[in-house]
Write an enzyme that holds these catalytic residues in place. Sequence first.
Site, PDB file in Angstrom:
ATOM      1  N   HIS A 151       0.812  -1.212   0.000  1.00 28.72           N
ATOM      2  CA  HIS A 151       0.000   0.000   0.000  1.00 28.72           C
ATOM      3  C   HIS A 151       0.848   1.264   0.000  1.00 28.72           C
ATOM      4  O   HIS A 151       2.057   1.226   0.188  1.00 28.72           O
ATOM      5  CB  HIS A 151      -0.974  -0.008   1.181  1.00 28.72           C
ATOM      6  CG  HIS A 151      -0.327   0.013   2.537  1.00 28.72           C
ATOM      7  ND1 HIS A 151       0.108   1.166   3.136  1.00 28.72           N
ATOM      8  CD2 HIS A 151      -0.070  -0.988   3.409  1.00 28.72           C
ATOM      9  CE1 HIS A 151       0.613   0.895   4.323  1.00 28.72           C
ATOM     10  NE2 HIS A 151       0.530  -0.427   4.508  1.00 28.72           N
ATOM     11  N   CYS A 167       3.019  -5.239   6.543  1.00 30.71           N
ATOM     12  CA  CYS A 167       2.661  -4.776   5.197  1.00 30.71           C
ATOM     13  C   CYS A 167       3.889  -4.193   4.500  1.00 30.71           C
ATOM     14  O   CYS A 167       4.941  -4.007   5.117  1.00 30.71           O
ATOM     15  CB  CYS A 167       1.565  -3.708   5.274  1.00 30.71           C
ATOM     16  SG  CYS A 167      -0.031  -4.355   5.791  1.00 30.71           S
TER      17      CYS A 167
END
Length: 191
Positions: A151, A167
Amino acid sequence: MPSAKRRIAASVAGACLAGIALASACGFAAAGSGLPPLPAMGPSLRKTVAFQTGEQPGTIIIRKTEKALYLVTSPGQALRYQISVGRDGFGWTGTVKVASKTEWPQWRPPKEMRARQPELPAMVPAGPYNPLGARALYLSRDGRDTLYRIHGTNDPKGVGFDGTSGCFRLTNTDVIDLFKRVAVGAKVVVE
């Protein structure tokens, strides 16, 4: 006003009242809005590099020790993006797939994260102040959500470190570019 337009207008108005919607859509760029300035999209840290792999074009290879994400573009070549990776205790390896992609995603911290950080909200609506940034690629293994994402970020200075909860974070400029290039179903190898 048609009902679909009315629902959209109500959603935008509600998000604006909550102070989290897209600042340009709500006019929050003006001084005195009560919101922080719009986050910067961040620079592009992408470059084309020589890259030897047996993986097919379209495959993402993440090398955590390099803090780099490689998108294989052709035999012997890849795009290299600088990323942030999981901090101590939050790193992982393996092969997953891109299950879905979302523009300006909302963020729902997993219950494990909220247990560690009870001050986190249950959900942050989509928009420029969202921690997932401009785009998110959702990763799955054997058809199940891993809860890990590739992301963007609303803090471009936060790229290039061991600082996530597992992440992989890029500048918004770079995640928008990657988002356009990667197909749902793409293989992701995390080393």
